[in-house]
Scaffold this active site. Structure first.
Site, short mmCIF file in Angstrom:
data_model
loop_
_atom_site.label_atom_id
_atom_site.label_comp_id
_atom_site.label_asym_id
_atom_site.label_seq_id
_atom_site.Cartn_x
_atom_site.Cartn_y
_atom_site.Cartn_z
N GLU A 215 12.31 26.99 -3.34
CA GLU A 215 12.87 28.24 -2.80
C GLU A 215 11.80 29.25 -2.42
O GLU A 215 12.00 30.06 -1.51
CB GLU A 215 13.85 28.86 -3.80
CG GLU A 215 15.16 28.09 -3.97
CD GLU A 215 15.09 27.01 -5.05
OE1 GLU A 215 13.97 26.71 -5.54
OE2 GLU A 215 16.15 26.48 -5.42
N PHE B 118 26.06 29.30 -17.31
CA PHE B 118 25.06 28.35 -16.80
C PHE B 118 24.49 28.86 -15.48
O PHE B 118 25.22 29.23 -14.57
CB PHE B 118 25.71 26.97 -16.60
CG PHE B 118 24.75 25.96 -16.02
CD1 PHE B 118 23.61 25.58 -16.71
CD2 PHE B 118 24.98 25.41 -14.76
CE1 PHE B 118 22.71 24.67 -16.16
CE2 PHE B 118 24.09 24.49 -14.22
CZ PHE B 118 22.96 24.13 -14.92
N GLN B 119 23.18 28.92 -15.39
CA GLN B 119 22.45 29.41 -14.21
C GLN B 119 22.81 30.83 -13.82
O GLN B 119 22.87 31.17 -12.63
CB GLN B 119 22.63 28.43 -13.04
CG GLN B 119 22.03 27.07 -13.36
CD GLN B 119 21.85 26.17 -12.16
OE1 GLN B 119 22.66 26.17 -11.25
NE2 GLN B 119 20.78 25.38 -12.16
N LYS C 180 30.46 33.15 -6.90
CA LYS C 180 31.04 31.95 -6.31
C LYS C 180 32.50 32.13 -5.89
O LYS C 180 32.92 31.63 -4.84
CB LYS C 180 30.91 30.77 -7.30
CG LYS C 180 31.32 29.45 -6.68
CD LYS C 180 30.93 28.27 -7.54
CE LYS C 180 31.35 26.96 -6.84
NZ LYS C 180 30.99 25.78 -7.62
N MET D 198 -12.73 32.85 -3.51
CA MET D 198 -12.82 34.31 -3.60
C MET D 198 -13.04 34.74 -5.04
O MET D 198 -13.79 35.68 -5.32
CB MET D 198 -11.54 34.93 -3.02
CG MET D 198 -11.61 36.42 -2.83
SD MET D 198 -13.03 36.93 -1.85
CE MET D 198 -12.26 37.18 -0.25
C1 LIG Z 1 -0.30 33.28 -6.37
C2 LIG Z 1 -1.69 33.79 -6.55
N1 LIG Z 1 -2.37 33.54 -7.68
C3 LIG Z 1 -3.64 34.01 -7.83
C4 LIG Z 1 -4.24 34.72 -6.85
C5 LIG Z 1 -5.67 35.26 -7.03
N2 LIG Z 1 -6.57 34.66 -6.03
C6 LIG Z 1 -6.94 35.30 -4.90
S1 LIG Z 1 -7.91 34.38 -3.91
C7 LIG Z 1 -7.90 33.08 -5.00
C8 LIG Z 1 -8.63 31.82 -4.68
C9 LIG Z 1 -8.03 31.09 -3.53
O1 LIG Z 1 -8.60 29.79 -3.43
P1 LIG Z 1 -8.49 28.95 -2.12
O2 LIG Z 1 -7.09 28.90 -1.66
O3 LIG Z 1 -9.16 27.65 -2.30
O4 LIG Z 1 -9.26 29.86 -1.07
P2 LIG Z 1 -10.83 30.19 -0.94
O5 LIG Z 1 -11.04 31.55 -1.51
O6 LIG Z 1 -11.57 29.15 -1.69
O7 LIG Z 1 -11.09 30.15 0.53
C10 LIG Z 1 -7.14 33.41 -6.12
C11 LIG Z 1 -6.95 32.51 -7.28
C12 LIG Z 1 -3.47 34.98 -5.69
N3 LIG Z 1 -3.95 35.72 -4.68
N4 LIG Z 1 -2.23 34.48 -5.55
#
Ligand SMILES: Cc1ncc(C[n+]2csc(CCOP(=O)(O)OP(=O)(O)O)c2C)c(N)n1
Ligand SMILES: [Mg+2]
Length: 588
Positions: free
Chosen positions: A52, A114-115, A164, A491
């Site tokens: 979802e 439920f749910q 529902k 990042m």
């Molecule tokens: C759902 C979620 N969890 C954690 C983060 C924190 N976060 C920001 S950038 C990042 C790393 C992203 O890794 P990747 O997709 O491999 O991209 P890269 O920076 O390596 O290009 C994280 C964990 C986020 N933005 N969203």
């Protein structure tokens, strides 16, 4: 006499009247009556997702690329809670969306059935508005109101929670779709105050170092053509937020590129030194201002926004204008034209001289530290991620819809792909939701079946919603996925390099990554792995070839894992305080 329909049939009929052609959803007990109503009609396509959350991002991508509200249908309980991240993502970026969530029968509400989840309660902080259906008669008017609220004023997501029993096929009610919507408590201001508009124009003409600062509101508000007229007439510099890219052509010389935390040197310097900022549909978010106390100290500020609550929320504003950005800009253009044609030649020359010396200064910044400066090729065999985006730009002639996930790859895409049109760059700016890239690309592809849609992702983000590869096969979506694979949560790792002495706490995967080529092939798609620079162009040639026109292609590019995103703002500094490379920092 009005037709008598069940609540389920009414809901679908009302959606048809709203012009909905596509619903993204996932079935379950509480929405089975609605699914049966969908089965019995042909006008609306239902897209069966695999999770979802992905349904909400698909509806979001559809909405961002078309300007129409995206529509989601989920069941009660876990179906509804799985949708929350996508609703919050749309809310933060002001995206129109209508989420239909099933609910347990009215008689069971509050009994821990439920749910059962209190969806209206759970979603309240991240919606623009919500409704609970009490009986089937009110379904058409609730749908009408929900679309009106989602798409007008500052757009946003609206939840309709549907017990529902209100869609029971045995209970028939009179169907009446209202022609108009009237809500005493909801009347967004559209027209800007004319005195404020005149005052703003006087300031713009008199400014010596003006800059236009453009946010996502300019795109949502369809203000591009008025914006282009104004900026071109004044020959003024302009910068976009991450959300505003494409509102003004990115390859035009008046565009200084993105500003803020990873903004260009010239954009940040111009903002910092300007004497007049014209903010249009932008909300001075912390990724833009850096330290608000040090933000653009000499600038007067004009802020144009549809949402009065956004005005002067973070930074004091000298001339606020509340209204629809397109209408306000159009009125301003009329005033500017009248004023400009009435100006003495000497005054015009004075204005042009001011602008010329401002441009000389900006061009100096651009040539000293423009973006190409940060594209350093370190070791020959390692592919730089920036070069991958440049190759994508060439392969798609800058004309693709590009979605992204969140991380370094997102910033590289924003910096190096120049968007010349609005609604082409689709990403989660406010919430920063990893997992957004693939499903939002799917939403775009459903809206534009023949368009080239590319998703720039990172291996971390991609793995958050990769189950949708299965949906892509079911509906033949020929998306091109570009995975900037740096084998890390890049990042996060960059921040650890810069602020935690390189201690990479839980930002790498100890060689546990899947082989993405095999993975996507198991889902029935085409995978290409790129490890050497010389393999990059041929991989793009194939991915975007006629032969692959109808296929989803996943290009897994192994990029230099050590590359950082620059420029980067210095924490706690002004916009002019930037780190330009691993060993170059500029602090004013
Ligand atoms: C759902 C979620 N969890 C954690 C983060 C924190 N976060 C920001 S950038 C990042 C790393 C992203 O890794 P990747 O997709 O491999 O991209 P890269 O920076 O390596 O290009 C994280 C964990 C986020 N933005 N969203
Ligand atoms: Mg990564």
């Amino acid at each position: 006499m009005a037709d008598k329909l069940s609540g389920g049939d009414m809901l679908i009929r009302a959606l048809q009247e709203e012009g909905v052609d596509c619903i993204f959803g996932y079935p379950g007990g509480a929405v089975l009556h609605i699914y049966d109503a969908i089965f019995k009609q042909q006008k609306i396509q239902h897209v069966l997702v695999r999770h979802e959350q992905a349904a909400t991002h698909m509806a979001d991508g559809y909405a961002r690329s078309t300007g129409k509200a995206g529509v989601v249908l989920v069941t009660s309980g876990p179906g509804a809670t799985n949708a929350i991240t996508g609703i919050a993502t749309a809310h933060m970026d002001s995206i129109p969306m209508v989420v239909l969530s099933g609910q347990v029968p009215s008689a069971l509400i509050g009994s821990d059935a439920f749910q059962e989840t209190d969806m209206v309660g759970v979603s309240r902080p991240v919606v623009k508005h919500s409704f609970i259906v009490r009986n089937c008669e009110e379904i058409p008017s609730i749908v009408r109101k929900a679309f009106h609220i989602a798409t007008t004023g500052r757009p946003g997501p609206v939840v309709i929670d549907i017990p529902k029993d209100t869609t029971d096929p045995e209970i028939l009610c009179e169907y009446e779709f209202p022609n108009t919507v009237e809500m005493r408590s909801y009347n967004p201001v559209v027209k800007g105050n004319s005195k404020q508009i005149k005052k703003a124009v006087d300031h713009i003409i008199a400014a010596e170092r003006p800059i236009f600062y453009i946010g996502g509101g300019a795109i949502q508000g369809e203000a591009s053509s008025e914006l282009i007229k104004m900026v071109d007439l004044l020959n003024a510099p302009l910068t976009n937020t991450l959300m505003g890219l494409g509102a003004y052509p990115g390859s035009n010389k008046n565009c200084l590129g993105m500003l803020g935390m990873h903004g260009t040197y010239q954009a940040n310097m111009a903002m910092h030194h300007s004497d007049l900022i014209v903010a249009i549909g932008a909300r001075f978010d912390d990724r833009v201002t850096n330290n608000p106390d040090k933000f653009s100290p000499k600038a007067k500020i004009i802020q144009i926004d549809i949402d009065p609550a956004s005005i002067a929320k973070i930074i004091d504003v000298d001339i606020p204008i509340v209204g629809d950005v397109n209408q306000v800009l159009s009125s301003m253009n009329e005033v500017i034209h009248a004023l400009w044609s009435g100006l003495e030649e000497d005054d015009k020359k004075h204005h042009q001289k001011n602008i010329k010396s401002w441009w000389d200064q900006i061009e100096g910044w651009r040539s000293a530290h423009g973006l190409d400066h940060s594209l350093v090729l370190r070791e020959e065999e390692k592919i730089q991620p920036q070069a991958v985006i440049k190759a994508l730009y060439r392969a798609t002639k800058g004309e693709a819809y590009v979605t992204s996930d969140v991380g370094q790859h997102q910033m590289f895409a924003a910096q190096y792909y120049h968007f010349d049109e609005p609604r082409r760059w689709i990403n989660s700016g406010g919430l920063g939701t990893m997992g957004f890239g693939l499903p939002s690309a799917m939403g775009v592809q459903f809206a534009y079946r023949d368009a080239v849609v590319a998703c720039v992702t990172g291996e971390g983000s991609f793995m958050m919603n990769m189950q949708e590869l299965s949906t892509c096969l079911q509906y033949s979506l020929p998306i091109k996925i570009i995975n900037l694979n740096n084998q890390a949560l890049g990042m996060v790792k960059q921040w650890q390099d810069m602020q935690y002495s390189g201690r990479h706490s839980s930002s790498t995967y100890s060689d546990s990554l899947p082989d993405f080529k095999t993975l996507v092939e198991a889902f029935g798609h085409k995978g290409i792995k790129v490890e050497k620079s010389e393999e990059l162009e041929p991989a793009f040639d194939l991915a975007f070839s006629e032969e692959m026109r109808d296929h989803l292609v996943f290009v897994d590019v192994w990029v230099d894992p050590e590359t950082h995103v620059y420029p980067m703002s210095v924490r706690g500094g002004s916009l002019a305080d930037m780190i330009l490379s691993r060993d170059e920092e500029v602090v004013v």
